[in-house]
Motif scaffolding. Sequence first.
Motif, PDB file in Angstrom:
ATOM      1  N   TYR A  94       0.803  -1.231   0.000  1.00 23.21           N
ATOM      2  CA  TYR A  94       0.000   0.000   0.000  1.00 23.21           C
ATOM      3  C   TYR A  94       0.834   1.278   0.000  1.00 23.21           C
ATOM      4  CZ  TYR A  94       0.273  -0.163   5.192  1.00 23.21           C
ATOM      5  OH  TYR A  94       0.688  -0.210   6.492  1.00 23.21           O
ATOM      6  N   GLN A 103      -3.998  -3.650  13.806  1.00 24.62           N
ATOM      7  CA  GLN A 103      -3.121  -2.574  14.278  1.00 24.62           C
ATOM      8  C   GLN A 103      -3.896  -1.558  15.107  1.00 24.62           C
ATOM      9  OE1 GLN A 103      -0.486  -0.894  11.411  1.00 24.62           O
ATOM     10  NE2 GLN A 103       0.136  -2.897  10.601  1.00 24.62           N
ATOM     11  N   GLU A 140       0.253   6.955  13.098  1.00 23.64           N
ATOM     12  CA  GLU A 140      -0.038   5.546  13.362  1.00 23.64           C
ATOM     13  C   GLU A 140       1.123   4.759  12.819  1.00 23.64           C
ATOM     14  OE1 GLU A 140      -1.156   2.744  11.218  1.00 23.64           O
ATOM     15  OE2 GLU A 140      -0.155   3.848   9.631  1.00 23.64           O
ATOM     16  N   TRP A 141       1.471   3.670  13.517  1.00 21.40           N
ATOM     17  CA  TRP A 141       2.534   2.830  13.001  1.00 21.40           C
ATOM     18  C   TRP A 141       2.035   1.392  13.006  1.00 21.40           C
ATOM     19  CZ3 TRP A 141       6.056   2.722   9.704  1.00 21.40           C
ATOM     20  CH2 TRP A 141       7.072   1.762   9.716  1.00 21.40           C
ATOM     21  N   GLU A 156      -6.278  -1.135   9.066  1.00 25.91           N
ATOM     22  CA  GLU A 156      -5.414  -2.317   9.062  1.00 25.91           C
ATOM     23  C   GLU A 156      -5.920  -3.347  10.081  1.00 25.91           C
ATOM     24  OE1 GLU A 156      -0.977  -0.966   7.932  1.00 25.91           O
ATOM     25  OE2 GLU A 156      -2.046   0.350   9.306  1.00 25.91           O
TER      26      GLU A 156
HETATM   27 CA    CA Z   1      -0.036   0.999  10.301  1.00 22.70          CA
END
Ligand code: CA
Length: 362
Positions: free
Chosen positions: A97, A154, A212-213, A238
């Motif tokens: 993505y 996530q 966001e990770w 996610e």
């Molecule tokens: Ca992420």
Amino acid sequence: MQRRQFIQHGGIAGILAAGSAPAFAQNAPVKWRLASSYPKTLDTLIGAVERASRTVAELTNNRFQIQVFGPGEIVPALQVLDAVQNGTVEAGHSASYFYIGKDPAFGFGTAVPFGMNTRQQNAWLYLGGGIELLNEFYKKYGVLSFPVGNTGAQMGGWFRKEIKTVADLKGLKMRIGGLGGMVLSKLGVIPQQIGGGDLYAALEKGVIDSAEWVAPYDDERLGLQKIAKYYYYPGWWEGSATLNLWVNQKPWNALPKEFQQVLTFAAAEANQWMTAKYDFGNPQALKRLVATGTQLRAFSRPIMEASYKAANEMYDEFNAKSPDFRKIHDNYMKFRDEQILWSRVCEEGFDNFMAYASQLKK
Ligand code: CA
């Protein structure tokens, strides 16, 4: 003459002199370079592809070696696909993505908003025709793709201020990748695409308001909790995220069948390993974060519903524009809906009760 006799009589020099060099060269190790989008500090994201590389070397007695390079060592984090496509490296490791700028259909290889959870995603990829469908699309870019890890669901990321209503999203500069960023932009967010290695600095300097990770285990390592206090869930963009091992078609076709099978196996094993590793590490990391001041918050139902509506509008737009997107979208969403039908009957009832029971006095 038998090969063994030949070697006894002539040695290496004899083989070369007799014109047997090609047979000798076939035994030289195959050496590939792999460029990853993820820094080496993130031992689960890049760890999965390092694990696959070790498996490949061990199962082939080092006859097939894949050396893993982090972002910036050969190419920058977000140019991995291009590097595999143009043959700079034989293989790459990234999230598809990151490349939706080329075509939104790249979203499906990793995660799409309100998509499938990890188990559903793997069922689609391995048995529902997902891998074949994605590879038909990737062929246009000269690459072949293998799932090589899934993060599980996530978190929704780190925010300096509380986000209570849809209106609170307006003007917010947020690091968020993929199609989730596009959905949020319909609600007023200004999405930014930043690689993991540069994220902390961007949040600290105020280039972005939120980021966001992945989930507690990785987010803690990036140190995001030191800058932003509110930690939201779920990351509806996610519900699971598949990482991709991309291989250039030409070196792939040149591999002996045995090596192709070993690489396919190693990627599948790493795919499972990554989810287990995150599930193993996240609970303790979450406890540490909360103990040091992180405030957990759920996205409100109105925010979730507005995001869901915006995601479906986005899908309608892409379906009208891109036949590639539509083809994968229709297959993927039909599969998702069938999976939800099943999980509502059984798994979800069990999970919900166990979540409730864990709060009861023992
Ligand atoms: Ca992420």
